[in-house]
Design a protein around this motif. Structure first.
Motif, mmCIF file in Angstrom:
data_model
loop_
_atom_site.group_PDB
_atom_site.id
_atom_site.type_symbol
_atom_site.label_atom_id
_atom_site.label_comp_id
_atom_site.label_asym_id
_atom_site.label_seq_id
_atom_site.Cartn_x
_atom_site.Cartn_y
_atom_site.Cartn_z
ATOM 1 N N ALA A 215 -36.987 58.616 -45.260
ATOM 2 C CA ALA A 215 -37.148 57.456 -46.141
ATOM 3 C C ALA A 215 -35.896 57.196 -46.967
ATOM 4 C CB ALA A 215 -38.340 57.677 -47.063
ATOM 5 N N ARG A 216 -35.543 55.915 -47.097
ATOM 6 C CA ARG A 216 -34.419 55.502 -47.953
ATOM 7 C C ARG A 216 -35.001 55.096 -49.305
ATOM 8 N NH1 ARG A 216 -31.973 50.822 -46.144
ATOM 9 N NH2 ARG A 216 -33.484 50.457 -44.481
ATOM 10 N N GLY B 75 -34.249 56.008 -42.570
ATOM 11 C CA GLY B 75 -35.483 55.356 -42.173
ATOM 12 C C GLY B 75 -35.782 54.104 -42.979
ATOM 13 N N SER B 76 -37.072 53.792 -43.073
ATOM 14 C CA SER B 76 -37.507 52.580 -43.766
ATOM 15 C C SER B 76 -37.265 52.701 -45.266
ATOM 16 C CB SER B 76 -38.999 52.343 -43.510
ATOM 17 O OG SER B 76 -39.250 52.181 -42.137
ATOM 18 N N PRO B 77 -36.908 51.601 -45.926
ATOM 19 C CA PRO B 77 -36.699 51.652 -47.383
ATOM 20 C C PRO B 77 -38.014 51.842 -48.121
ATOM 21 C CG PRO B 77 -36.510 49.400 -46.576
ATOM 22 C CD PRO B 77 -36.625 50.263 -45.365
ATOM 23 N N VAL B 78 -37.979 52.646 -49.163
ATOM 24 C CA VAL B 78 -39.141 52.890 -50.022
ATOM 25 C C VAL B 78 -38.677 52.736 -51.466
ATOM 26 C CG1 VAL B 78 -40.884 54.548 -50.756
ATOM 27 C CG2 VAL B 78 -40.176 54.479 -48.369
ATOM 28 N N ARG B 79 -39.474 52.027 -52.250
ATOM 29 C CA ARG B 79 -39.092 51.761 -53.638
ATOM 30 C C ARG B 79 -40.060 52.479 -54.586
ATOM 31 N NH1 ARG B 79 -40.485 47.123 -56.859
ATOM 32 N NH2 ARG B 79 -39.028 46.793 -58.576
ATOM 33 N N ALA B 80 -39.534 53.456 -55.321
ATOM 34 C CA ALA B 80 -40.302 54.114 -56.380
ATOM 35 C C ALA B 80 -40.020 53.378 -57.687
ATOM 36 C CB ALA B 80 -39.913 55.580 -56.491
ATOM 37 N N ASP C 78 -45.142 50.623 -43.199
ATOM 38 C CA ASP C 78 -44.392 51.779 -42.697
ATOM 39 C C ASP C 78 -44.826 53.090 -43.351
ATOM 40 O OD1 ASP C 78 -42.757 50.203 -41.001
ATOM 41 O OD2 ASP C 78 -41.496 49.656 -42.714
ATOM 42 N N PHE C 79 -45.896 53.059 -44.152
ATOM 43 C CA PHE C 79 -46.363 54.280 -44.819
ATOM 44 C C PHE C 79 -47.276 55.058 -43.874
ATOM 45 C CE2 PHE C 79 -46.073 52.411 -49.411
ATOM 46 C CZ PHE C 79 -44.708 52.322 -49.259
ATOM 47 N N ASP C 80 -46.837 56.240 -43.474
ATOM 48 C CA ASP C 80 -47.622 57.035 -42.527
ATOM 49 C C ASP C 80 -48.914 57.573 -43.124
ATOM 50 O OD1 ASP C 80 -45.694 56.658 -40.583
ATOM 51 O OD2 ASP C 80 -44.622 58.517 -41.048
ATOM 52 N N PHE C 81 -48.994 57.694 -44.449
ATOM 53 C CA PHE C 81 -50.183 58.293 -45.059
ATOM 54 C C PHE C 81 -51.362 57.327 -45.139
ATOM 55 C CE2 PHE C 81 -47.825 56.486 -48.608
ATOM 56 C CZ PHE C 81 -48.812 55.870 -49.367
#
Length: 226
Positions: free
Chosen positions: A60-61, A104-109, A196-199
């Motif tokens: 994850a980016r 991988g796919s961008p993720v924003r926290a 794109d969230f596997d969970f």
């Protein structure tokens, strides 16, 4: 409801439904933790306590954004840096993950600190919900699509009446009125970060889109813009 935010309990499936159906909201966040944060150390520890390995793919980016209000912790850039480090440390603690490739796919926290209390979110939307997918070019002084939708929802627009906007500009208000009249879900023509969230359970976005299409109204109606 608090400043700029409405919080509620929901099922996993509702993450998809909210993103697909909401007209006036800007983003849908998954709340991961809430804790006191009077010092940078407390903020670091609170972010580290989140089980990021359960939510993020190894590749994850991750980017970190946030807001603060009435907080002893100043400088958003410093808070962003402090928040990114425990996420990286927690992810690198996973077996066979010596470094974070971030390919991988961008993720924003996202963090929100108000009155010395922090809340940590995962952005499930990605590009804001005002991006419906129907506007390729932006005219002069554009109004955001979700703001236009909110104006219509607050007006006395009634489905059996004609709708007219005599100063329509690029037509955002009349397009949003047509979407509401047709009961076309605003998120049908776009992608979301949570896809794109596997969970998340498989198929929840497909089911939300099927539900949205089943609710559409195909009656004829009159909408005018000039």
């Amino acid at each position: 409801a608090v400043r700029g935010l409405i919080a509620f309990d929901a099922a996993w499936e509702d993450i998809a439904r909210l993103n697909v159906f909401l007209r006036a909201a800007d983003r849908v966040y998954l709340s991961l933790a809430s804790f006191p944060a009077e010092t940078f150390d407390a903020f670091f520890d609170g972010v580290y306590a989140v089980a990021w390995e359960d939510y993020l793919a190894d590749t994850a980016r991750v980017t970190v954004d946030g807001k603060r209000r009435n907080s002893r912790l100043f400088a958003l850039s410093a808070l962003q840096s402090v928040a990114k480090k425990p996420i990286a440390y927690r992810m690198k603690a996973k077996p066979r993950l010596a470094f974070l490739p971030e390919t991988g796919s961008p993720v924003r926290a996202v963090f929100r600190i108000e009155s010395d209390r922090a809340e940590i979110f995962l952005d499930t939307t990605g590009t804001g919900l005002h991006k419906r997918g129907y506007r390729d070019r932006v005219g002069a002084a554009p109004i955001r699509e979700n703001l236009a939708a909110a104006m219509i929802l607050l007006s006395d627009y009634y489905y059996a009446r004609p709708f007219a906007d005599p100063f329509c500009g690029s037509g955002t208000i009349v397009i949003e009125a047509a979407l509401q009249k047709r009961r076309i879900a605003p998120g049908l023509s776009r992608r979301f970060a949570a896809m794109d969230f596997d969970f998340l359970p498989a198929g929840i976005f497909a089911r939300a889109e099927e539900e949205a299409k089943s609710l559409e109204n195909h009656e004829k109606f009159e909408i005018l813009g000039s």
